[in-house]
Design an enzyme around this catalytic site. Structure first.
Site, PDB file in Angstrom:
ATOM      1  N   TYR A 135     -39.261  18.579   2.520  1.00  0.00           N
ATOM      2  CA  TYR A 135     -38.668  19.792   3.460  1.00  0.00           C
ATOM      3  C   TYR A 135     -38.167  20.685   2.380  1.00  0.00           C
ATOM      4  O   TYR A 135     -37.895  22.004   2.528  1.00  0.00           O
ATOM      5  CB  TYR A 135     -37.668  19.234   4.346  1.00  0.00           C
ATOM      6  CG  TYR A 135     -37.908  18.798   5.761  1.00  0.00           C
ATOM      7  CD1 TYR A 135     -38.755  17.963   5.843  1.00  0.00           C
ATOM      8  CD2 TYR A 135     -37.422  19.474   6.843  1.00  0.00           C
ATOM      9  CE1 TYR A 135     -39.432  17.751   7.103  1.00  0.00           C
ATOM     10  CE2 TYR A 135     -37.858  19.254   8.075  1.00  0.00           C
ATOM     11  CZ  TYR A 135     -38.590  18.288   8.332  1.00  0.00           C
ATOM     12  OH  TYR A 135     -39.229  17.797   9.268  1.00  0.00           O
TER      13      TYR A 135
ATOM     14  N   LYS B  86     -43.651   4.910   1.747  1.00  0.00           N
ATOM     15  CA  LYS B  86     -44.895   4.941   1.628  1.00  0.00           C
ATOM     16  C   LYS B  86     -45.319   4.764   0.057  1.00  0.00           C
ATOM     17  O   LYS B  86     -45.933   5.282  -0.687  1.00  0.00           O
ATOM     18  CB  LYS B  86     -45.751   6.269   2.092  1.00  0.00           C
ATOM     19  CG  LYS B  86     -47.206   6.198   1.742  1.00  0.00           C
ATOM     20  CD  LYS B  86     -47.859   5.687   2.974  1.00  0.00           C
ATOM     21  CE  LYS B  86     -49.388   5.431   3.088  1.00  0.00           C
ATOM     22  NZ  LYS B  86     -50.124   4.539   3.868  1.00  0.00           N
TER      23      LYS B  86
ATOM     24  N   ASP C 127     -46.655   4.021   8.264  1.00  0.00           N
ATOM     25  CA  ASP C 127     -47.766   3.691   8.834  1.00  0.00           C
ATOM     26  C   ASP C 127     -47.679   2.441   9.742  1.00  0.00           C
ATOM     27  O   ASP C 127     -47.938   2.627  10.992  1.00  0.00           O
ATOM     28  CB  ASP C 127     -49.340   3.763   8.340  1.00  0.00           C
ATOM     29  CG  ASP C 127     -49.252   3.018   7.092  1.00  0.00           C
ATOM     30  OD1 ASP C 127     -48.417   2.366   6.679  1.00  0.00           O
ATOM     31  OD2 ASP C 127     -50.540   2.796   6.418  1.00  0.00           O
TER      32      ASP C 127
ATOM     33  N   ASP D  29     -38.388  12.448  10.815  1.00  0.00           N
ATOM     34  CA  ASP D  29     -38.594  13.438  11.623  1.00  0.00           C
ATOM     35  C   ASP D  29     -39.722  12.935  12.648  1.00  0.00           C
ATOM     36  O   ASP D  29     -39.685  12.887  14.002  1.00  0.00           O
ATOM     37  CB  ASP D  29     -39.108  14.762  11.007  1.00  0.00           C
ATOM     38  CG  ASP D  29     -39.243  15.798  11.925  1.00  0.00           C
ATOM     39  OD1 ASP D  29     -38.569  15.949  12.959  1.00  0.00           O
ATOM     40  OD2 ASP D  29     -40.434  16.422  11.886  1.00  0.00           O
TER      41      ASP D  29
ATOM     42  N   ASP E  43     -39.458  11.212  16.690  1.00  0.00           N
ATOM     43  CA  ASP E  43     -40.037  11.399  18.262  1.00  0.00           C
ATOM     44  C   ASP E  43     -40.581  10.476  18.856  1.00  0.00           C
ATOM     45  O   ASP E  43     -40.478  10.388  20.089  1.00  0.00           O
ATOM     46  CB  ASP E  43     -40.966  12.662  17.808  1.00  0.00           C
ATOM     47  CG  ASP E  43     -40.238  14.147  17.848  1.00  0.00           C
ATOM     48  OD1 ASP E  43     -39.223  14.204  17.366  1.00  0.00           O
ATOM     49  OD2 ASP E  43     -41.023  15.030  18.040  1.00  0.00           O
TER      50      ASP E  43
HETATM   51  C1  IPM Z   1     -35.706  17.928  14.039  1.00  0.00           C
HETATM   52  C2  IPM Z   1     -36.768  19.161  14.058  1.00  0.00           C
HETATM   53  C3  IPM Z   1     -36.383  20.016  12.810  1.00  0.00           C
HETATM   54  C4  IPM Z   1     -37.043  19.336  11.918  1.00  0.00           C
HETATM   55  C5  IPM Z   1     -37.363  21.359  12.973  1.00  0.00           C
HETATM   56  C6  IPM Z   1     -37.117  22.200  14.308  1.00  0.00           C
HETATM   57  C7  IPM Z   1     -36.770  22.062  11.465  1.00  0.00           C
HETATM   58  O1  IPM Z   1     -38.124  18.930  14.408  1.00  0.00           O
HETATM   59  O2  IPM Z   1     -34.483  18.150  14.003  1.00  0.00           O
HETATM   60  O3  IPM Z   1     -36.319  16.772  14.127  1.00  0.00           O
HETATM   61  O4  IPM Z   1     -38.005  18.891  11.319  1.00  0.00           O
HETATM   62  O5  IPM Z   1     -35.990  18.583  11.040  1.00  0.00           O
HETATM   63 MG    MG Z   2     -38.243  16.825  14.781  1.00  0.00          MG
END
Ligand code: IPM
Ligand code: MG
Length: 356
Positions: free
Chosen positions: A138, A188, A220, A244, A248
């Protein structure tokens, strides 16, 4: 009097921030605070031509805690990388030194049937993703898009210093001590040097935590185990990018991305935000789920202001509303009562008010 900086941001950010305010103001009698609102992300670009304007940065430095809605939207997609809304979020994390992002995943009994996993898979699922937040690919340099040997290439750098790995590993081990004493460190290491180094340093930090069980998992495999056996996790320690992605996936176990709060800590003040994005497709229609944002308020009251009692009240109010069948669109199913963003906020607020 504590000062809270509210950064509603873009898309559904402003509507869910309204619900956060609604909940916070209920504690006014015993928890007096002032708040300031500033633009970030696309809102910052529109107002000042900057996703992290200096007026926002200055307030952030003097605030006691920060609440953030969401950033991003299609209207800014064509902007150069440095001027995209996401840059505002990355900049505030970096500038405040918020290197640890805590994303607790829990299953709400009332929503178990709504999860893509069978209810029996969700028994005893409760873990926290501890995501490193200010390093990795990042932020790594060099990065860019350029011409090399007559061909256009895009490149980023995955890089971690020893100190960066040590400090986030400590947070994960300390947290594990307060729960099931299990840390899964995600990497990884079979392919990437950075990740091999990550594994080496995490193992070294672990020497100070002999009472905590450490497992190293490849990313993975982790993506698979999250679906096969999510109850195996307690504290999941991840580099920035893997965290990240995995968070999700983890969020959906609980029924919806809209349910998960987060806290970013490590600096003088902490920042609290739901893990979901700005959802521009449903913005401004009262369809957004405010629960991730409301639970972020609970995390703020607990972590920044030591009010675990208030956090519990909010948590219970959310659970009770779900148990009564109130649902925003993202978690709605047949037989449940579909409510708007504001109606969900009102319902939670009603229960919180009754409890304090
Ligand atoms: C998160 C989001 C952010 C990230 C984006 C919006 C920059 O996806 O907070 O998970 O990738 O960290
Ligand atoms: Mg995110």
């Amino acid at each position: 009097m504590p000062k809270i900086l509210m950064l509603a941001g873009d898309g559904i950010g402003p509507e869910i921030m309204e619900e956060a305010k609604k909940i916070l103001s209920l504690f006014k009698d015993t928890f007096d605070f002032s708040f300031v609102e500033k633009p970030i992300g696309g809102a910052g670009i529109d107002k000042h031509g900057d996703p992290f304007p200096s007026e926002t940065a200055n307030e952030a430095l003097t605030a006691d805690a920060i609440l953030l809605g969401a950033v991003g939207g299609p209207q800014w997609d064509s902007f150069p990388m440095a001027q995209r809304p996401e840059k505002g979020l990355l900049a505030i994390r970096k500038e405040l030194g918020l290197f640890a992002n805590l994303r607790p995943v829990k299953i709400w009994p009332a929503l178990a049937g709504f999860s893509p996993l069978r209810p029996e898979k969700l028994e005893n699922v409760s873990f926290t993703v501890v995501r490193e937040l200010t390093g990795d690919v990042y932020f790594g340099q060099p990065r860019g898009i350029e011409i090399r040997g007559g061909t256009r290439v895009g490149f980023n750098t995955m890089i971690y210093s020893e100190d960066e790995i040590r400090r986030i590993a400590k947070i994960a081990f300390d947290m594990a001590r307060k729960s099931q004493k299990i840390v899964h460190s995600i990497d990884k290491a079979n392919v990437l040097e950075t990740m091999r180094f990550w594994r080496e340093i995490v193992s070294d930090v672990h020497k100070d935590y002999p009472d905590v069980h450490l497992e190293h998992f490849y990313v993975d495999n982790t993506a698979m185990q999250l679906i096969r056996q999510p109850s195996a996790f307690d504290v999941m320690l991840t580099p920035n990018m893997f965290g990240d992605i995995l968070s999700d996936e983890a969020a959906v176990l609980s029924g919806s991305l809209g349910m998960l709060p987060s806290a970013s800590i490590g600096g003088k003040q902490a920042l609290y935000e739901p893990i979901h994005g700005s959802a521009p497709d449903i913005a401004g229609q009262g369809l957004a789920n405010p629960i991730g944002m409301i639970l972020s308020v609970a995390m703020m009251l607990e972590i920044s202001f030591g009010r675990q009692d208030y956090a519990k009240i909010i948590d219970k109010a959310v659970g009770d509303c779900l148990a009564e069948g109130l649902r925003t669109g993202d978690i709605w199913s047949e037989g449940m009562q579909k409510v708007s963003t504001a109606a969900m906020g009102d319902a939670v607020a009603g229960k919180v008010a009754a409890a304090i």
